[in-house]
Structures are given as structure tokens and as C-alpha cells.
Motif scaffolding. Structure first.
Motif, PDB file in Angstrom:
ATOM      1  N   PHE A 138       0.828  -1.201   0.000  1.00 14.77           N
ATOM      2  CA  PHE A 138       0.000   0.000   0.000  1.00 14.77           C
ATOM      3  C   PHE A 138       0.868   1.259   0.000  1.00 14.77           C
ATOM      4  O   PHE A 138       0.629   2.196  -0.768  1.00 14.77           O
ATOM      5  N   HIS A 139       1.912   1.273   0.843  1.00 12.24           N
ATOM      6  CA  HIS A 139       2.798   2.439   0.900  1.00 12.24           C
ATOM      7  C   HIS A 139       3.527   2.635  -0.427  1.00 12.24           C
ATOM      8  O   HIS A 139       3.692   3.777  -0.881  1.00 12.24           O
ATOM      9  N   ASN A 140       3.954   1.539  -1.055  1.00 11.80           N
ATOM     10  CA  ASN A 140       4.604   1.649  -2.367  1.00 11.80           C
ATOM     11  C   ASN A 140       3.629   2.194  -3.401  1.00 11.80           C
ATOM     12  O   ASN A 140       3.980   3.046  -4.215  1.00 11.80           O
ATOM     13  N   TYR A 141       2.404   1.721  -3.370  1.00  4.23           N
ATOM     14  CA  TYR A 141       1.371   2.182  -4.300  1.00  4.23           C
ATOM     15  C   TYR A 141       1.108   3.670  -4.102  1.00  4.23           C
ATOM     16  O   TYR A 141       1.068   4.435  -5.050  1.00  4.23           O
ATOM     17  N   LYS A 142       0.973   4.090  -2.843  1.00  6.60           N
ATOM     18  CA  LYS A 142       0.721   5.501  -2.545  1.00  6.60           C
ATOM     19  C   LYS A 142       1.887   6.373  -2.997  1.00  6.60           C
ATOM     20  O   LYS A 142       1.676   7.451  -3.542  1.00  6.60           O
ATOM     21  N   SER A 143       3.110   5.908  -2.776  1.00  5.10           N
ATOM     22  CA  SER A 143       4.268   6.730  -3.157  1.00  5.10           C
ATOM     23  C   SER A 143       4.354   6.843  -4.686  1.00  5.10           C
ATOM     24  O   SER A 143       4.739   7.893  -5.194  1.00  5.10           O
ATOM     25  N   ASN A 152       1.758   6.821  -6.765  1.00  3.79           N
ATOM     26  CA  ASN A 152       0.694   7.744  -7.144  1.00  3.79           C
ATOM     27  C   ASN A 152       1.039   9.176  -6.784  1.00  3.79           C
ATOM     28  O   ASN A 152       0.715  10.113  -7.500  1.00  3.79           O
ATOM     29  N   TYR A 153       1.713   9.367  -5.656  1.00  2.52           N
ATOM     30  CA  TYR A 153       2.090  10.708  -5.218  1.00  2.52           C
ATOM     31  C   TYR A 153       3.099  11.326  -6.195  1.00  2.52           C
ATOM     32  O   TYR A 153       3.011  12.487  -6.542  1.00  2.52           O
ATOM     33  N   LYS A 154       4.055  10.513  -6.670  1.00  6.37           N
ATOM     34  CA  LYS A 154       5.081  11.001  -7.606  1.00  6.37           C
ATOM     35  C   LYS A 154       4.472  11.395  -8.937  1.00  6.37           C
ATOM     36  O   LYS A 154       4.971  12.284  -9.615  1.00  6.37           O
ATOM     37  N   GLU A 155       3.381  10.712  -9.347  1.00  6.58           N
ATOM     38  CA  GLU A 155       2.775  10.978 -10.632  1.00  6.58           C
ATOM     39  C   GLU A 155       1.933  12.249 -10.624  1.00  6.58           C
ATOM     40  O   GLU A 155       1.678  12.846 -11.652  1.00  6.58           O
ATOM     41  N   ASN A 156       1.466  12.671  -9.450  1.00  5.66           N
ATOM     42  CA  ASN A 156       0.592  13.854  -9.375  1.00  5.66           C
ATOM     43  C   ASN A 156       1.350  15.110  -9.133  1.00  5.66           C
ATOM     44  O   ASN A 156       2.328  15.446  -9.001  1.00  5.66           O
TER      45      ASN A 156
END
Length: 88
Positions: free
Chosen positions: A77-82, A84-88
């Protein structure tokens, strides 16, 4: 916003990660803190040492942290969130 293709790639990656978890031989390296699957090639039974396949550090087998399902999913989950955060 992710395209259907990008979401498919992401979901396939998560699916592959879940298949890895089925073996229940997942550990966290004490140096790089990445989760990886046990690999006998990286284990030296004579010295009871293990070499991380990711960071290549060698350490005592007892230093490996066995990962349970909750820890594994939280890490995913943390990898997924990071990502997504980098893409925005």
C-alpha cells in the motif's frame, strides 16, 4: 488520471506480488528494508549468513525479519501511494 492500460499494469504488478506471498517465505532485509523472497542461492549454511538479493549486503540469518500478511500488504500500500504521489 490513470489510463485503463496503466491501471492494468499496476493491478498485474499487485497480482504478481500477491502470488509471491503465497510461498510465505518473505523477509525484510535489515539494511535496505526491502521485502524479498527467500533464495537458497543467497544463503551460506556453513556461516549461517544470508546475502540480500537486492542490496547485496551479507548478514546473519537471524537478522532477517519474517514478514506476515499484514506487514506485506501495508508495504504494498505504501509503495502504491508513493507511486501515485510522484505521478501527481
Amino acid at each position: 488520471m490513470k489510463t485503463d492500460f496503466e491501471q492494468s499494469i499496476l493491478l498485474n504488478g499487485l497480482s504478481n506480488d500477491l502470488k509471491t506471498f503465497e510461498s510465505k517465505k518473505l523477509y525484510r532485509c535489515p539494511y535496505c528494508e526491502k521485502i524479498h523472497e527467500w533464495d537458497d542461492v543467497n544463503y551460506n549454511p556453513e556461516e549461517n549468513t544470508y546475502t540480500c538479493p537486492l542490496c547485496k549486503n551479507t548478514f546473519e540469518e537471524s537478522e532477517l525479519e519474517h514478514i506476515n500478511a499484514l506487514e506485506y500488504f501495508l508495504d504494498m500500500f505504501h509503495n502504491y501511494k508513493s507511486l501515485n504521489y510522484k505521478e501527481n
